[in-house]
Design a protein around this motif. Structure first.
Motif, PDB file in Angstrom:
ATOM      1  N   ARG A   1      -2.879 -14.234  -2.054  1.00 13.47           N
ATOM      2  CA  ARG A   1      -2.920 -14.469  -0.607  1.00 13.47           C
ATOM      3  C   ARG A   1      -3.440 -15.876  -0.282  1.00 13.47           C
ATOM      4  O   ARG A   1      -3.076 -16.465   0.725  1.00 13.47           O
TER       5      ARG A   1
ATOM      6  N   SER B   1     -13.162   1.728   3.450  1.00  8.36           N
ATOM      7  CA  SER B   1     -12.265   1.292   2.384  1.00  8.36           C
ATOM      8  C   SER B   1     -11.239   2.367   2.092  1.00  8.36           C
ATOM      9  O   SER B   1     -11.578   3.485   1.705  1.00  8.36           O
ATOM     10  N   ALA B   2      -9.975   2.007   2.279  1.00  6.88           N
ATOM     11  CA  ALA B   2      -8.896   2.970   2.022  1.00  6.88           C
ATOM     12  C   ALA B   2      -8.792   3.284   0.537  1.00  6.88           C
ATOM     13  O   ALA B   2      -8.330   4.350   0.157  1.00  6.88           O
ATOM     14  N   GLN B   3      -9.225   2.338  -0.291  1.00  4.96           N
ATOM     15  CA  GLN B   3      -9.133   2.600  -1.734  1.00  4.96           C
ATOM     16  C   GLN B   3     -10.142   3.662  -2.148  1.00  4.96           C
ATOM     17  O   GLN B   3      -9.823   4.551  -2.943  1.00  4.96           O
TER      18      GLN B   3
ATOM     19  N   LYS C   1     -12.495  -9.422  -3.460  1.00  6.91           N
ATOM     20  CA  LYS C   1     -11.034  -9.230  -3.515  1.00  6.91           C
ATOM     21  C   LYS C   1     -10.509  -9.915  -4.780  1.00  6.91           C
ATOM     22  O   LYS C   1     -11.269 -10.159  -5.703  1.00  6.91           O
TER      23      LYS C   1
ATOM     24  N   ARG D   1      -8.090   1.793  -8.485  1.00  5.68           N
ATOM     25  CA  ARG D   1      -8.993   2.729  -7.805  1.00  5.68           C
ATOM     26  C   ARG D   1      -8.284   4.041  -7.484  1.00  5.68           C
ATOM     27  O   ARG D   1      -8.848   5.118  -7.651  1.00  5.68           O
TER      28      ARG D   1
ATOM     29  N   ARG E   1       1.450   4.260  -2.992  1.00  6.07           N
ATOM     30  CA  ARG E   1       1.188   5.674  -2.690  1.00  6.07           C
ATOM     31  C   ARG E   1       2.405   6.549  -2.950  1.00  6.07           C
ATOM     32  O   ARG E   1       2.286   7.679  -3.412  1.00  6.07           O
TER      33      ARG E   1
ATOM     34  N   ASP F   1      -6.748  -7.968   4.733  1.00  5.48           N
ATOM     35  CA  ASP F   1      -5.896  -8.772   3.843  1.00  5.48           C
ATOM     36  C   ASP F   1      -5.257  -9.960   4.564  1.00  5.48           C
ATOM     37  O   ASP F   1      -4.649 -10.822   3.934  1.00  5.48           O
TER      38      ASP F   1
ATOM     39  N   SER G   1       0.837  -1.213   0.000  1.00 10.08           N
ATOM     40  CA  SER G   1       0.000   0.000   0.000  1.00 10.08           C
ATOM     41  C   SER G   1       0.865   1.254   0.000  1.00 10.08           C
ATOM     42  O   SER G   1       0.583   2.221  -0.712  1.00 10.08           O
TER      43      SER G   1
ATOM     44  N   ARG H   1     -18.063   2.042  -6.715  1.00 13.22           N
ATOM     45  CA  ARG H   1     -17.811   2.656  -5.409  1.00 13.22           C
ATOM     46  C   ARG H   1     -16.899   3.883  -5.503  1.00 13.22           C
ATOM     47  O   ARG H   1     -16.974   4.775  -4.676  1.00 13.22           O
TER      48      ARG H   1
ATOM     49  N   ARG I   1      -7.142   2.042   6.623  1.00 13.30           N
ATOM     50  CA  ARG I   1      -5.712   2.402   6.628  1.00 13.30           C
ATOM     51  C   ARG I   1      -5.513   3.836   6.148  1.00 13.30           C
ATOM     52  O   ARG I   1      -6.177   4.277   5.197  1.00 13.30           O
TER      53      ARG I   1
HETATM   54  C1  S3P Z   1      -5.685  -1.286   0.135  1.00 14.24           C
HETATM   55  C2  S3P Z   1      -6.906  -1.244   0.772  1.00 14.24           C
HETATM   56  C3  S3P Z   1      -7.720  -2.441   1.054  1.00 14.24           C
HETATM   57  C4  S3P Z   1      -6.888  -3.702   0.951  1.00 14.24           C
HETATM   58  C5  S3P Z   1      -6.062  -3.705  -0.286  1.00 14.24           C
HETATM   59  C6  S3P Z   1      -5.074  -2.552  -0.280  1.00 14.24           C
HETATM   60  C7  S3P Z   1      -4.965  -0.027  -0.119  1.00 14.24           C
HETATM   61  O1  S3P Z   1      -8.793  -2.512   0.119  1.00 14.24           O
HETATM   62  O2  S3P Z   1      -7.711  -4.825   0.996  1.00 14.24           O
HETATM   63  O3  S3P Z   1      -5.330  -4.913  -0.409  1.00 14.24           O
HETATM   64  O4  S3P Z   1      -3.770  -0.054  -0.426  1.00 14.24           O
HETATM   65  O5  S3P Z   1      -5.602   1.026  -0.028  1.00 14.24           O
HETATM   66  P1  S3P Z   1     -10.186  -1.747   0.344  1.00 14.24           P
HETATM   67  O6  S3P Z   1      -9.928  -0.325   0.461  1.00 14.24           O
HETATM   68  O7  S3P Z   1     -10.996  -2.086  -0.885  1.00 14.24           O
HETATM   69  O8  S3P Z   1     -10.781  -2.347   1.579  1.00 14.24           O
END
Ligand code: S3P
Length: 426
Positions: free
Chosen positions: A385, A163-165, A339, A96, A26, A312, A22, A124, A190
């Motif tokens: 995974r 969702s961090a994405q 996923k 995303r 970024r 994850d 992640s 989304r 996250r």
């Molecule tokens: C991630 C966010 C999570 C995670 C993915 C990596 C990221 O997904 O499952 O492997 O780097 O922002 P979601 O935001 O869809 O939950």
């Protein structure tokens, strides 16, 4: 590729795991739209990251590798119109988050992905990005998507899921909008994007489940040192926890509190885990972790706020649950169904072949642990995974476990098999 696993006599030693996926994504994305050079050390060199690098290169960003570091020459906020489709490969994060940046570009681009990514939901992020002013063509929920960006307005958006994405896509788009973009989620996900945006010079504030970003900042390239990926470390942690007599030290693992749920849950299950020498890299906490096997694990119930903190790591957790005494219940994790594979049904199907007692639930699973595992032929079903979780299960399954289609491990942890081998002392 098929990997064959048999139970080792010993499992011990020390290692580092590859850089956090992640955070590496970024650093590349923010480096690309900043001014000046971003230098990334400790980055993850794996297929998902190569997808991000390829997409950014097609958008005119210069990215090179020198002396084990990634050097990104910032292009500034406006990128170059790509001459061909952008391909995010297997990587949901690439797709995303990049959509957020593409929404801010005054040109048309087409984003696609591999067979698995083309099945994953994009609405989304598409829906809120449309509200900000970007326009999309084709099936709005699935790749390939054609996006035309530019002239974005800020948004105040409540996401239905943590969702961090989604959050990151909107924050990245928010960089291109005049005024405050606000994203609120039901539980905190996250926050690597927020932490790194602040480092690169954006004005950003977090209040519990809300993030407020001021648009149109001047982002400046930075030096980023990427911590070890806790999502990779999780497989080694579980392996050590379930193999009697093991002792493993994993150095420099990122333990951002919004990612470290697996440590809390394994500890609750009774695993012998020790956190040592915490430090801060940039704005991310990092630590060494020692895991010793031999303590009996017991089943637990996991759900709610904990899920985004270990989403994850659930495939790895399922292995610990299969070995533990009693029942483990995983609730509120329906995200697993979208996923890299439908992780609830594929995990149940493949683990059952090894003799685990797993019942699927719409939003998770119930694992009746302690039944004993027996090696046989299993399949990753194209999910990195799951391939690693099945390999870890093979370490405690009687006889030989053969994991088919294991090459997908390269998506996130290319050195996984050598890491296991280095700890197995015959
Ligand atoms: C991630 C966010 C999570 C995670 C993915 C990596 C990221 O997904 O499952 O492997 O780097 O922002 P979601 O935001 O869809 O939950």
């Amino acid at each position: 590729m098929i990997i064959i696993i048999t139970p080792p006599e010993m499992f011990s030693g020390e290692l580092t795991v590859p850089g956090d996926k992640s955070i590496t994504h970024r650093a590349l994305l923010l480096g690309a739209i900043s001014r000046g050079i971003t230098e990334v050390s400790g980055f993850l060199d794996a297929d998902d990251i190569r997808s991000t690098i390829q997409c950014l290169r097609s958008l005119g960003v210069r990215i090179t590798m020198r002396a084990g570091k990634l050097l990104i020459t910032g292009h500034g906020m406006k990128l170059r119109k790509p001459l061909k489709e952008l391909d995010a490969g297997n990587s949901g994060t690439t797709a995303r988050l990049l959509l957020g940046i593409l929404a801010g570009q005054p040109f048309q681009s087409i984003l696609t992905g591999d067979h698995s990514l083309k099945k994953r939901p994009m609405k989304r992020v598409v829906e809120p990005l449309q509200k900000m002013g970007a326009s999309f063509e084709d099936d709005l929920d699935k790749l390939p998507l054609t996006v035309t960006g530019g002239n974005l307005a800020p948004i105040e958006y409540k996401t239905p899921r943590a969702s961090a994405q989604i959050k990151s896509a909107l924050l990245l788009a928010g960089l291109y909008a005049d005024g405050e973009t606000i994203v609120e989620e039901p539980y905190p996900s996250r926050n690597h994007t927020e932490l790194m945006l602040e480092q690169f010079g954006a004005e950003i504030e977090t209040e519990e489940c809300r993030v407020i970003l001021k648009g149109k900042p001047t982002l400046k390239g930075k030096q980023v040192t990427v911590p070890g990926d806790i999502s990779a470390a999780a497989f080694i942690m579980v392996a050590a926890a379930i193999i009697p007599g093991s002792e493993v030290l994993i150095r420099n693992v990122g333990i951002n509190p919004l990612r470290s749920g697996i440590i809390d849950v394994l500890t609750n299950m009774g695993a012998n885990l020790e956190i040592r020498d915490e430090s801060i890299w940039g704005k991310e906490p990092v630590t060494d972790i020692v895991i010793r096997g031999g303590k009996e694990l017991k089943g637990v119930t996991v759900g709610g706020e904990m899920i985004p903190r270990l989403i994850d790591e659930i495939p790895a957790l399922a292995v610990a649950a299969a070995v533990a005494r009693g029942k483990t219940v995983i609730n509120d994790a329906d995200e697993l169904r979208v996923k890299e594979s439908d992780r609830i049904s594929v995990l149940a199907e493949q683990f059952k072949k090894l003799g685990a007692k797993i019942t699927e639930k719409e939003d998770g699973m119930i694992v009746e642990g302690g039944t004993g595992l027996t090696g046989t032929d299993v399949d990753s079903c194209g999910d990195h995974r799951l391939a690693m979780a099945l390999a870890v299960a093979g370490l405690v399954a009687e006889g030989e476990t053969a994991v088919k289609n294991a090459e997908v491990i390269n998506v996130s942890f290319p050195g996984f098999m050598s890491a296991l081998r280095s700890l197995i002392m015959k």
